[in-house]
Design an enzyme around this catalytic site. Structure first.
Site, short mmCIF file in Angstrom:
data_model
loop_
_atom_site.label_atom_id
_atom_site.label_comp_id
_atom_site.label_asym_id
_atom_site.label_seq_id
_atom_site.Cartn_x
_atom_site.Cartn_y
_atom_site.Cartn_z
N TYR A 5 -13.56 -1.73 11.15
CA TYR A 5 -12.17 -1.23 11.05
C TYR A 5 -11.48 -1.29 12.41
O TYR A 5 -10.34 -1.76 12.52
CB TYR A 5 -12.18 0.21 10.51
CG TYR A 5 -10.80 0.83 10.42
CD1 TYR A 5 -9.83 0.29 9.58
CD2 TYR A 5 -10.46 1.95 11.18
CE1 TYR A 5 -8.55 0.85 9.51
CE2 TYR A 5 -9.20 2.52 11.11
CZ TYR A 5 -8.25 1.96 10.27
OH TYR A 5 -6.99 2.52 10.19
N GLY A 20 0.81 -1.22 0.00
CA GLY A 20 0.00 0.00 0.00
C GLY A 20 0.84 1.26 0.00
O GLY A 20 0.56 2.22 0.72
#
Ligand SMILES: NC(=O)c1ccc[n+]([C@@H]2O[C@H](COP(=O)([O-])OP(=O)(O)OC[C@H]3O[C@@H](n4cnc5c(N)ncnc54)[C@H](OP(=O)(O)O)[C@@H]3O)[C@@H](O)[C@H]2O)c1
Length: 257
Positions: A147, A14
């Site tokens: 999350y 990422g």
């Protein structure tokens, strides 16, 4: 200080944007041979080209994507498990399918890379795994329940991995950022601020957001460079005696010893 990263090969998952991009830039500046990773081809290649790094593409929420990333990355000494997403789900709209997708993207993504790359580190007797966690792992908020839980899982698995790797020369640690000013998060808060009448520029809204949403001792968002510095330390040979640790970079947001 010389971090002794010269020649080490580092994969930052990422790193086509945000925190990962800044981590990749710092590791490259410190002499590491960096592999930049993302799904967005244009962004990934642009970041890689700007620092003379290799580029690799792949969706880490799938086995096939992880296979491709591991194949292209090859020999990796330093794995920074950073790829992830924070979709704005509430308890009302976080369906079981969304929980599962968040777990795939944020947790199993990193496990896939660990399973593919750590055997090589073990065999060579040296390696570093740095997992990007976050303050919400230990002090969850009402929103983003899937999350919050995915960050808790990251913290937990990184410590289990450290125990597993005892005495191998390979360490596993967590860097836990607070609210860090990256484009993706800025967009979220600018939208929230407009809805609440807090202003329209970052300078106007940052103090309000910090007070109302992300309070911390320093009264500001963190900068990606401040997170990257913690990662670079843990990646270096200088951190050989640090394993299973959590290094918080959050302006003192988390209240705990
Ligand atoms: N910013 C913060 O305040 C903060 C705080 C605590 C923790 N974190 C964590 O830090 C990490 C980076 O966050 P950020 O704020 O820098 O976000 P960001 O700017 O949105 O960057 C996310 C990165 O992850 C990649 N990615 C997302 N899903 C992926 C998938 N399924 N497979 C492969 N790559 C994927 C993206 O690649 P593409 O765009 O190329 O698809 C991008 O490079 C995340 O894990 C996040 O949970 C951030």
């Amino acid at each position: 200080m010389n971090l002794e990263l010269e020649g080490k090969r580092a994969l930052v998952t990422g790193s086509s944007a945000g925190l990962g991009e800044t981590i990749a830039r710092l590791l490259a500046a410190e002499g590491a041979r960096v592999v930049v990773h993302g799904r967005n081809e244009a962004r990934t290649r642009a970041v890689a080209a700007s620092i003379g790094a290799d580029a690799v593409l792949g969706d880490l929420a799938t086995d096939e994507g992880a296979d491709e990333v591991a194949k292209v990355a090859g020999h990796v000494d330093i794995l920074v498990n950073n790829a992830g997403a924070y979709p704005h789900h509430t308890w009302a709209d976080a369906t079981p399918g969304r929980w599962a997708q968040t777990y795939q993207t944020n947790v199993i993504s990193g496990v896939r890379m660990i399973q593919r790359l750590v055997p090589g580190m073990r065999a060579r007797g040296w390696g570093r795994i740095i997992t990007i966690g976050g303050g919400l792992a230990t002090q969850p908020i009402a929103g983003l329940p899937d999350y919050n839980a995915s960050l808790a899982a990251r913290h937990n698995l990184a410590v289990s991995l450290a125990r597993e790797l005892g005495g191998t020369g390979v360490t596993s640690n967590v860097v836990a950022p607070g609210a860090i000013r990256v484009a993706a998060l800025e967009t979220v808060f600018l939208h929230m601020a407009r809805e609440r009448g807090w202003g329209s520029t970052w300078e106007e809204i940052e103090p309000r957001v910090v007070n109302e949403v992300a309070p911390n001792d320093l009264g500001r968002f963190g900068r990606p460079e401040e997170v990257a510095a913690a990662v670079a330390y843990l990646a270096s040979p200088l951190a050989a005696y640090v394993s299973g640790a959590t290094l918080r970079v959050d302006g003192g947001a988390i209240r705990g010893v």
